[in-house]
Design an enzyme around this catalytic site. Sequence first.
Site, short mmCIF file in Angstrom:
data_model
loop_
_atom_site.label_atom_id
_atom_site.label_comp_id
_atom_site.label_asym_id
_atom_site.label_seq_id
_atom_site.Cartn_x
_atom_site.Cartn_y
_atom_site.Cartn_z
N VAL A 1 0.81 -1.22 0.00
CA VAL A 1 0.00 0.00 0.00
C VAL A 1 0.84 1.27 0.00
CG1 VAL A 1 -1.95 -1.16 1.12
CG2 VAL A 1 -0.26 0.07 2.53
N TYR B 1 1.75 7.35 16.64
CA TYR B 1 0.62 6.47 16.31
C TYR B 1 -0.69 7.26 16.38
CZ TYR B 1 -2.75 2.65 16.68
OH TYR B 1 -3.82 1.81 16.48
N ALA C 1 -1.07 10.43 16.00
CA ALA C 1 -1.10 11.39 14.90
C ALA C 1 -1.50 10.71 13.60
CB ALA C 1 0.25 12.07 14.76
N LYS D 1 -3.21 7.86 13.21
CA LYS D 1 -4.61 7.43 13.27
C LYS D 1 -5.56 8.63 13.30
CE LYS D 1 -3.88 3.02 13.12
NZ LYS D 1 -4.21 2.28 11.89
N ILE E 1 -6.54 -5.07 21.35
CA ILE E 1 -7.05 -6.29 20.72
C ILE E 1 -6.06 -7.42 20.95
CG2 ILE E 1 -7.79 -7.35 18.54
CD1 ILE E 1 -9.58 -5.05 19.53
#
Length: 266
Positions: free
Chosen positions: A71, A171, A173, A175, A203
């Site tokens: 990606v 992280y 920033a 997200k 999770i």
Amino acid sequence: MAQGDNGRRFEGKVAIATGAGGALGGAVARALGAEGATVALGYRSSESSARANLEQIEAAGGRGHIDQVDVTDDGSVQRFVAAVAERYGRIDVVVNAAGRIDPADAVRFADSRVEEFAKLLDVDLLGSFRVCQSALPHLKASGNGAVVNFSGSYGNGTNQENVVNSVAVTYCAAKGGVRAFTSALARDLAPEVRVNAVAPGPIEANWEEDWEIPEAHLAEALSMTPLGRMGKPEEIAETVLYLASDGGGYTTGQVLEVSGGWVLEG
């Protein structure tokens, strides 16, 4: 497209799931397949896991294929999406579950490195951008296209050394960028394509192996989570399915927290 006669929400639809060799992307791919979707499972390096997920889909009577996609590479994304559209003739759902997992992102701000932050943004934020833009013509042609991005929770801890509970600055920033991208894209593409995001809390995963997070920090994070446990990948997948399905047909531009109460709004 309405729910199929057999009750499966994605019967006749074609879905892309990136990060399908990972725990969350794999759970999403399997859930989509179980609900009737033909699933294109995109993976970067976890071919064996992606193949195992496809085998589970096929064993349950579902359909799909796996294909490598990076990606962070424009050409790779364009090739992957074009191949899906050529193979199946349509794309109805895109789930951007590809995300970077690296201990370099689980540090205090003073220890963060700009080059690592750039890599994180390239995967989590720009990666979602690339896939959405490549799939856009097909999502519009679907007549009922849906995108689900993966954002994240910001945490509520006061112990800054525990990046599970307080969550690392870079992280957050990255997200946060996904959150803003989701809301703005939903406005831009309405009413033809709906765009939402899911924000998982802690999770079940290989935290110590993947992130080098000590067990004590995990325990502290769970002590501040009202449900008192880690979430299951399958629970996140169910949320994704709701947002992508006709059942979520009046929902767009939203970021749905699925964090066991770790982050509370209201």
